[in-house]
Design an enzyme around this catalytic site. Structure first.
Site, mmCIF file in Angstrom:
data_model
loop_
_atom_site.group_PDB
_atom_site.id
_atom_site.type_symbol
_atom_site.label_atom_id
_atom_site.label_comp_id
_atom_site.label_asym_id
_atom_site.label_seq_id
_atom_site.Cartn_x
_atom_site.Cartn_y
_atom_site.Cartn_z
ATOM 1 N N GLU A 36 55.396 -15.953 65.310
ATOM 2 C CA GLU A 36 56.294 -14.805 65.255
ATOM 3 C C GLU A 36 55.789 -13.674 66.153
ATOM 4 O O GLU A 36 54.616 -13.309 66.127
ATOM 5 C CB GLU A 36 56.395 -14.261 63.836
ATOM 6 N N ASP B 192 41.150 -4.635 60.615
ATOM 7 C CA ASP B 192 41.610 -3.397 61.239
ATOM 8 C C ASP B 192 40.700 -2.267 60.765
ATOM 9 O O ASP B 192 40.547 -2.049 59.571
ATOM 10 C CB ASP B 192 43.060 -3.134 60.817
ATOM 11 N N ASP C 9 40.023 1.787 61.250
ATOM 12 C CA ASP C 9 40.738 2.934 61.773
ATOM 13 C C ASP C 9 39.956 4.204 61.436
ATOM 14 O O ASP C 9 39.527 4.386 60.307
ATOM 15 C CB ASP C 9 42.110 2.977 61.093
ATOM 16 N N ARG D 147 42.513 5.077 68.045
ATOM 17 C CA ARG D 147 41.401 5.554 67.211
ATOM 18 C C ARG D 147 40.824 4.451 66.339
ATOM 19 O O ARG D 147 40.437 4.700 65.209
ATOM 20 C CB ARG D 147 41.909 6.665 66.324
#
Lengths: 506, 519
Positions: B150, B216, B218, B270
């Site tokens: 996808e 992830d 951040d 960031r």
């Protein structure tokens, strides 16, 4: 593999094709060896005949057991606590005796062995009947799996260590013992691990087989292998049980449409699965607990905060203070507000006004969709239910900078006491009670205690609650709200709708 | 379970915050005229230079010819592809309409680092589509891992298109040039082609089966402990948090879980993403992804719980190792660079220490004279040794100090991104629409050297092509456009990574097939 082609086995089987006949034969051989252990991995479906009455009765008995387990799991009961509470239920509906010490020579001995066999047969057959009834939907499979796994763990825990060892040996799980040289190499790492004793034996398995131990950092992991001490072997067996059952359920589900079923069975099976799931569908449209049919507007929320449990109160105050809530806070609060009857239009107004320093454009882009999604108007259009205490306590513990979750669980004690005091709870006895409850991890009770104190005046005026106690424990924030609101407005408490619904959730 | 929160993460909103956009604006107006010229130049070049795509297509034909030696195959395939594309377009358009309906009218176009034309030029000339395809296929030519994968586009008007899928890298390229999305994301491989999911009778068969294990990190999650910047802003000081996170997570994934193919990508503003591409990692189900994520997660608790790190003693080997990595950096990067406790006489630090006697003695000391974080950190030991509290448990104090280091330095992961197999994550080499910077790989071994503020911007890259052509145009030599730019080292690193992955994949495949032959 586990002969999942014939999960229907418990019924009169006219083996029409040879494949089935073969399976039947080999399974029958196994079955005829009787049940050497109390524990059962349910690898092989039963093949003998049972009467329709037995078929139904056994299944109902097992469902009672599973239902009880599910309730206990909802209340966060685990381990030994679960075992203790389950004991009377198990003794009543699904007793399993230890292997008799008497030989089969004497009359008593024979009888004891015979009783043992009957009990284990019932356990075995009922498992497969219920499995058949519950393979129908993903949702049912998940619940069945959870309850059966818990049942197995209760039984495994209570088994004698000898019987356990024998049972595990016969399972033949692939476990590589860790050699001395390797144990020495990792002595330091292993020595600090949970469950390590001076002379513990270690087994090396692929970490994927013990995800629960890895998750809690209870094992040493190196290059993809987890080092499991023999004392944690139970977890390995448990994982294996769950894994196999999960796979088998999937296969059963796939085989279901192809079953040439006896017309007498289908209704029973349907009925069985219905009993477990009915309430779920019944209450689906019933999430709104609007008060007297009044509609609530965004402007009223501030006035209603006095009826909120601490978790929602905290979210509300944080929102008012900072003009923002992070995602899970928004989700928890939106669904709660939806539960007390705030319509989606009002919810959008409420959030739009609450978010300070956010432009209309940004709000529409980033938050509007989310709120509408919670109301089932976007995406997969599921009508999400307000979170229960169970969900708030266990799903998504708050991370740094997040305000959701259950204050009784996720606040530090100082902050919690300060928060409780800000709700007007200033009596030392109550505060100490809250502390005690929280330390004992009885978060519901702590919340309940606060409720009883803040509504003590109103409670005393209601018949049945004159002692100032609420009776039933609150297990849903919306129930808290509803009870508080009703008390203040002098309505009968009655059974809460949220409660009924909540029970069946999950 | 798909719940609203997933939706948010799917959209993975990067908060466009005040300062950065302002910055962007002023910059852009400065260079706008120059840029405008460039873009025009580029457009004319694009017209005349349709050569680039053609060259690529020819190459592929040649390769395929070699492989199949069958012209008919190509024709048939092409027709089919065209048809598929037509259908897909229709579907996409329909979806677009649906999506647009729920959005409000698009805001007035803001000048940013990455306007439409720049993006288009970037995608048509620089984006490494071939490599991306090989990476997702784990093979030089597209495999089902690519066909059934996808993709999701965020269009310039903020409409979000999901369930896109492509047969070849050229298909993907064409669609990107046609729709010119501001960004696109990569999701899981499904059992069936995602575009055809609605045509299936049995929707239950449409399930995600494989995706890289992703992480992830951040910087916004570090806001409680970073003092230099907040929200979407970053500087070199706080980028250290990400560098340290990469070191700690990377070594755990390699040593503990035995993964080898870990790709770290700068997220464009960031943070950083990790893509663990080993076959074993790709096939993990949600439960196991959750297990790894929790294994790695140490900093927990909401804003209202004072202490965010509560780890058992003796320390688990993973935590002990992480502490070894972080401890030597604590003074320089936290105490000196961030100085988190300098301003207050009852800093957050006080809440993390045991023993009321010690804490009150410290508070008294800090009230009487201003002390910075380095001094405060050493004060703890000197005050403790001076014997202010008889009940002081030195072991508890040592543990608490370790916890402080972990709380201030240990990686903070966005767990939900990692847990769900069907979570989408921004593709490598996409341009971050807010900063105009390219999401380039970070070389793990040289993570310290990575400078997020030196990552090439799309406008600079395009200028570099022109400059190269002006000066160094040589005859007879085919130089790909990315080789003429600052993107070169990043693409080369990515190529090395993909080659390593493909080699391992081939080996593994041979072994697996060898095994099955024996049966």
């Amino acid at each position: 593999m586990f002969r999942q082609d014939t999960p229907t086995a418990p019924k009169k089987y006219r083996a029409l094709d040879t494949r089935k006949a073969n399976v039947r034969q080999s399974a029958a051989q196994w079955a005829s060896s009787d049940y050497p252990h109390r524990l059962n991995f349910y690898n092989i479906p039963p093949t003998a005949e049972v009467t329709l009455d037995e078929f139904e009765q056994w299944a109902i008995d097992r469902l009672k057991v599973l239902g009880e387990i599910e309730t206990l799991l909802f209340r966060n009961k685990n381990g030994q606590e679960l075992a203790t509470e389950m004991k009377p239920v198990l003794d009543k509906y699904l007793p399993l005796s230890h292997n008799p010490t008497l030989g089969a020579g004497t009359k008593e001995g024979r009888e004891a062995w015979e009783r043992c066999r009957r009990e284990r047969k019932k356990d075995h057959y009922s498992h497969f009947i219920v499995r058949l009834a519950f393979a129908r939907s993903e949702e049912l499979r998940r619940r069945f799996l959870r309850c059966e796994a818990a049942l197995f763990s209760v039984r495994f825990m209570n088994e004698d260590s000898d019987a356990k060892r024998e049972f595990v040996r016969e399972l033949g799980l692939a476990m590589e013992p860790v050699g001395d040289a390797e144990a020495k190499q990792y002595a330091e790492e292993l020595g600090g691990m949970f469950g390590a004793r001076n002379n513990s034996e270690w087994y090396k398995v692929e970490w994927e087989r013990v995800p629960d131990l890895v998750e809690k950092r209870m094992v040493f992991v190196r290059r993809g292998m987890a080092y499991v001490p023999s004392s944690l072997q139970g977890s390995l067996v448990q994982a294996e049980f769950t894994q196999r059952l999960e796979k088998d359920l999937e296969l059963t589900a796939r085989a279901l449409p192809r079953l040439d079923e006896d017309s007498r069975l289908l209704p029973i099976l349907n009925h069985l699965s219905l009993g477990f799931s009915a309430s779920d569908t019944l209450n689906n449209n019933n999430t709104l607990t609007s008060l007297n049919g009044e509609t609530i507007t965004a402007a009223q929320i501030d006035g209603l905060v006095q009826h909120f449990p601490l978790c929602m109160r905290h979210l509300h105050l944080t929102l008012r203070q900072t003009g923002h809530l992070k995602h899970f806070g928004r989700l928890q609060y939106t669904l709660f507000l939806k539960g007390i009857g705030l319509s989606v239009e009002e919810a959008l107004i409420f959030w739009r006004q609450a978010f300070k320093g956010v432009t209309d454009d940004k709000f529409n882009k980033e938050y509007r969709y989310n709120i509408r999604h919670s109301y089932g108007l976007e995406g997969n259009r599921r009508n999400y239910k307000p979170h229960s205490c169970q969900q708030i306590l266990t799903d998504h513990p708050p991370g740094p900078g997040e305000s959701h979750g259950c204050p009784y669980r996720h606040f530090s004690m100082d902050n919690l006491i300060a928060a409780v005091q800000s709700m007007g709870v200033n009596e030392k006895g109550v505060l100490d009670g809250v502390k005690k409850d929280v330390e004992a991890k009885k978060f519901h009770l702590a919340c309940n205690r606060v409720f009883e104190f803040t509504r003590r005046k109103e409670l005393k005026e209601v018949a049945g609650h004159r002692d100032g106690s609420l009776g039933e424990t609150i297990t849903h924030p919306n129930e808290y709200f509803e009870k508080s609101w009703k008390l203040v407005h002098g309505e009968a408490l009655g059974g809460s709708e949220v409660k009924k619904e909540d029970r069946m959730e999950e | 379970m798909s719940s609203p929160h997933e939706m948010e993460h799917e959209m993975e909103i990067e908060l466009p915050d005040g300062p950065a956009t302002l910055n962007a604006k002023s910059h852009d107006t400065l260079g706008e005229e120059v840029l405008q010229e460039e873009v025009e130049k580029m457009e004319t070049e694009l017209e005349s230079k349709k050569a680039t795509p053609e060259v690529e297509v020819k190459k592929e034909e040649k390769k395929l010819d070699e492989m199949f030696d069958d012209d008919e195959f190509m024709d048939q395939d092409d027709a089919e592809l065209l048809e598929l594309e037509r259908q897909a377009n229709e579907q996409a358009m329909k979806k677009e309409e649906e999506q647009v309906e729920i959005k409000t009218e698009p805001s007035a176009p803001k000048p940013t680092y990455a306007d439409d034309d720049l993006m288009l030029a970037y995608y048509s000339r620089l984006f490494p589509f071939r490599l991306l395809t090989s990476w997702l296929s784990h093979s030089p030519l597209p495999t089902p891992s690519f066909h059934n994968r996808e993709f999701a586009f965020t269009l310039q008007n903020d409409a979000y298109l999901r369930y896109l899928s492509y047969r070849t890298s050229d298909d993907l390229r064409k669609d990107i040039l046609r729709l010119n999305p501001s960004r696109f994301e990569i999701g899981p491989v499904y059992t069936l082609n995602p575009r055809e999911r609605k045509a299936m009778r049995n929707n239950a068969k449409f399930k995600p089966i494989e995706k890289e294990l992703v992480f992830d990190i951040d910087l916004t999650d570090y806001d409680p402990v970073r003092t230099c910047c907040d929200k979407a802003n970053i500087c070199h000081k706080c980028w250290m948090f990400i560098t340290m996170a990469i070191k700690v997570i990377d070594v755990a994934l390699r040593e503990d879980f035995g993964f080898e193919h870990i790709l770290w990508i700068y997220s464009g503003r960031r943070g950083a993403h990790a893509w663990v591409c080993d076959r074993k990692a790709r096939l993990l189900d949600d439960q196991k992804r959750r297990a790894i994520t929790s294994y790695l997660e140490i900093v927990k608790g909401g804003a209202q719980s004072n202490k965010h790190v509560n780890v058992r003693r003796p320390l688990h080997p993973h935590i002990a190792r992480s502490l070894e990595i972080l401890k030597p950096l604590f003074k320089e990067h936290i105490l000196e660079a961030q100085d988190p406790w300098g301003a207050s006489s009852t800093p957050h630090l006080s809440k993390l220490l045991p023993d009321a006697g010690l804490v009150s003695a410290l508070t008294k000391k800090w009230e009487s004279a201003a002390r910075d974080s380095v001094q405060k950190w050493t004060d703890i030991d000197t005050v403790a040794k001076s014997g202010v509290s008889r009940s002081l448990d030195t072991k508890a104090l040592r543990d608490a100090k370790q916890d402080v280091i972990l709380e201030y330095m240990y990686p903070r992961l966005d767990a939900n991104v990692s847990i769900h197999l069907n979570h989408l994550l921004k593709s490598p080499f996409v341009v971050h629409p807010g900063t105009g910077r390219v999401c380039v790989p970070i070389e793990t071994e040289r993570a310290e050297e990575f400078d997020p503020l030196a990552v090439p911007r799309v406008s600079e890259l395009l200028k570099e092509i022109d400059e190269y052509e002006g000066v160094e145009a040589r005859e007879g030599e085919v130089v790909q456009d990315w080789e003429k730019t600052g993107l070169r080292p990043y693409v080369e690193y990515f190529r090395r990574f993909v080659n390593g992955l493909m080699k391992d994949e081939m080996k593994g495949k041979r072994e697996r097939e060898g095994d099955s032959m024996e049966f």
